[in-house]
Scaffold this motif. Structure first.
Motif, PDB file in Angstrom:
ATOM      1  N   UNK A   1      11.569  12.758  -9.465  1.00 31.24           N
ATOM      2  CA  UNK A   1      10.852  12.434  -8.329  1.00 31.24           C
ATOM      3  C   UNK A   1       9.422  11.579  -8.988  1.00 31.24           C
ATOM      4  N   UNK A   2       9.100  12.163 -10.116  1.00 31.56           N
ATOM      5  CA  UNK A   2       7.582  11.663 -10.404  1.00 31.56           C
ATOM      6  C   UNK A   2       7.801  10.211 -10.814  1.00 31.56           C
ATOM      7  N   UNK A   3       8.944   9.660 -11.387  1.00 31.04           N
ATOM      8  CA  UNK A   3       9.371   8.361 -11.754  1.00 31.04           C
ATOM      9  C   UNK A   3       9.082   7.472 -10.568  1.00 31.04           C
ATOM     10  N   UNK A   4       9.382   7.775  -9.316  1.00 35.87           N
ATOM     11  CA  UNK A   4       9.544   6.950  -8.003  1.00 35.87           C
ATOM     12  C   UNK A   4       8.607   7.423  -7.320  1.00 35.87           C
ATOM     13  N   UNK A   5       7.529   8.261  -7.654  1.00 33.34           N
ATOM     14  CA  UNK A   5       6.254   8.602  -6.569  1.00 33.34           C
ATOM     15  C   UNK A   5       5.638   7.498  -6.156  1.00 33.34           C
ATOM     16  N   UNK A   6       5.190   6.749  -7.031  1.00 30.02           N
ATOM     17  CA  UNK A   6       4.528   5.399  -6.893  1.00 30.02           C
ATOM     18  C   UNK A   6       5.206   4.512  -5.732  1.00 30.02           C
ATOM     19  N   UNK A   7       6.289   4.679  -5.614  1.00 26.49           N
ATOM     20  CA  UNK A   7       6.937   3.934  -4.397  1.00 26.49           C
ATOM     21  C   UNK A   7       6.676   4.242  -3.177  1.00 26.49           C
ATOM     22  N   UNK A   8       6.180   5.764  -2.877  1.00 29.47           N
ATOM     23  CA  UNK A   8       6.068   6.331  -1.759  1.00 29.47           C
ATOM     24  C   UNK A   8       7.539   6.409  -0.879  1.00 29.47           C
ATOM     25  N   UNK A   9       7.352   6.974   0.385  1.00 28.52           N
ATOM     26  CA  UNK A   9       8.401   7.315   1.117  1.00 28.52           C
ATOM     27  C   UNK A   9       9.825   7.783   0.449  1.00 28.52           C
ATOM     28  N   UNK A  10       9.698   8.807  -0.093  1.00 31.19           N
ATOM     29  CA  UNK A  10      10.735   9.110  -0.919  1.00 31.19           C
ATOM     30  C   UNK A  10      12.094   9.374  -0.033  1.00 31.19           C
ATOM     31  N   UNK A  11      11.999   9.804   0.856  1.00 28.28           N
ATOM     32  CA  UNK A  11      13.304  10.011   1.646  1.00 28.28           C
ATOM     33  C   UNK A  11      13.845   8.592   2.091  1.00 28.28           C
TER      34      UNK A  11
END
Length: 298
Positions: free
Chosen positions: A163-173
Motif C-alpha cells: 500500500x505504501x507504493x500506491x499511497x501517493x495516488x490516494x483513494x486506495x479503494x
C-alpha cells in the motif's frame, strides 16, 4: 478454454457473476420469499432477456457456446451492462481458438522506437504498461513522480500488497477497484494466460479485497483523465494522463502525464524534472527550494 475457476467457460462465469450482482427489486421483480442465491435466479434473468430458462442454463454451464449477437445484447440489457461490459460479453462468446497452451507466452518487449522516444521527454513523465499492468519501460521523470512507475513493477500487485507504493495516488479503494476492472478489460477471454493465472492466484491468496473484486468480473478500461499524485519532493500535482495503445504491440499502452500550463502543478512538475536530472545530495536541499507536501485529492 478454461474458466477462472476451472469449470464451465469464461462466458458462463461472467454471466453467473453479473447475475448475482443484480437485485430483483432493481429490475422490477419482487424480492419477497426465501432466495438461496444472491441476485437474480437463472429463470428470472432468462425471462428478462426473453429467452428460455433451459437455453440460458446451457449458456451459463458452457453447453452452448455460440449464442447469437441478438441473444447477447438481450442478456446485456437484462444485466444492465454498460458499453464496455457489453463488448466484453461479446468477446467472451467468440468460439474457442486453437492455442498452444503448453508454451509460456514470450516476454513482453517494448518497441525500441517507443523506448527511445520517452527518454527524449525530460519534462514529461511517460511509461509503457503491459497486458498485465506491468511497467515495461519508464523515463526518469515518471520514476521520480511515483514508485509505481518503476520498470519491473506490476502496478496491481503493488497496489494490493504494498500500500505504501500506491499511497501517493490516494483513494486506495477506488484505485484498486479500477485496476482490477482494467485488468479484466485487458485480458478479455485470455484467462488461461499462465502469467495471469499466477498473478491472480497470488493476489487471491494474499488479498481478500482482490479476491472479492476479481469475482465480480467488472470490466472497465482505464482511459485518459485527470488524477492527483502527491510526490514527497514537490507535493501534490494535478495531472492529465493520456493512455495511447501502441500499434503492433500486444495490448501495450503508452501512458503520458502532463500538467495544465501556468498552474501550480506545472511549476511543481518542472521542479521535479530538474530534481530528476540533478538530484540534491542526501541531506541537502536543492538550490531551487521545495514545495510543501499536501494531501492527495481524488
Amino acid at each position: 478454454m478454461v474458466s477462472d475457476n476451472g469449470t464451465g467457460t469464461p462466458l458462463g462465469d461472467y454471466l453467473r457473476a453479473r447475475r448475482e450482482l443484480i437485485r430483483p427489486e432493481d429490475v422490477g421483480l419482487p424480492a419477497a420469499g426465501r432466495r438461496r442465491v444472491p441476485g437474480l435466479r437463472r429463470e428470472e434473468l432468462a425471462l428478462l432477456a426473453g429467452i428460455s430458462a433451459d437455453y440460458y442454463l446451457r449458456l451459463e454451464q458452457g453447453r452452448d457456446r455460440r449464442p447469437s449477437a441478438q441473444v447477447l445484447d438481450a442478456l446485456a440489457r437484462a444485466l444492465r451492462l454498460d458499453e464496455d461490459a457489453t463488448a466484453h460479453l461479446h468477446r467472451l462468446a467468440v468460439p474457442d481458438r486453437p492455442r498452444r497452451r503448453s508454451r509460456p507466452r514470450r516476454p513482453e518487449h517494448v518497441p525500441e522506437g517507443v523506448r527511445q522516444l520517452i527518454t527524449t521527454w525530460p519534462h514529461t513523465p511517460a511509461f509503457v504498461q503491459g497486458r498485465l499492468l506491468d511497467v515495461l519501460a519508464a523515463n526518469p521523470l515518471a520514476q521520480a513522480l511515483s514508485p509505481l512507475f518503476t520498470p519491473g513493477t506490476n502496478m496491481i500487485r503493488a497496489l494490493f500488497l504494498d500500500p505504501d507504493s500506491g499511497a501517493a495516488h490516494g483513494r486506495w479503494e477506488a484505485s484498486t477497484e479500477g485496476s482490477v476492472a482494467a485488468l479484466r478489460a485487458l485480458v478479455g477471454p485470455d484467462v488461461d494466460d499462465p502469467a495471469l493465472v499466477e498473478l491472480v492466484g497470488e493476489l487471491s491468496v494474499r488479498s481478500e479485497r482482490f479476491r472479492r473484486l476479481w469475482a465480480r468480473h467488472d470490466v472497465r478500461p482505464k482511459r485518459s483523465g485527470i488524477s492527483t499524485i502527491t510526490n514527497p519532493q514537490v507535493g501534490p500535482l494535478e495531472l492529465r494522463h493520456e493512455k495511447l495503445p501502441i500499434p503492433d504491440a500486444d495490448r501495450q499502452i503508452l501512458v503520458i502525464y502532463h500538467a495544465e500550463p501556468g498552474t501550480p502543478s506545472a511549476e511543481r512538475l518542472a521542479l521535479l524534472a530538474s530534481l530528476a536530472v540533478d538530484p540534491a545530495e542526501p541531506g541537502q536541499s536543492t538550490a531551487r527550494g521545495s514545495v510543501p507536501t499536501g494531501r492527495t485529492r481524488g
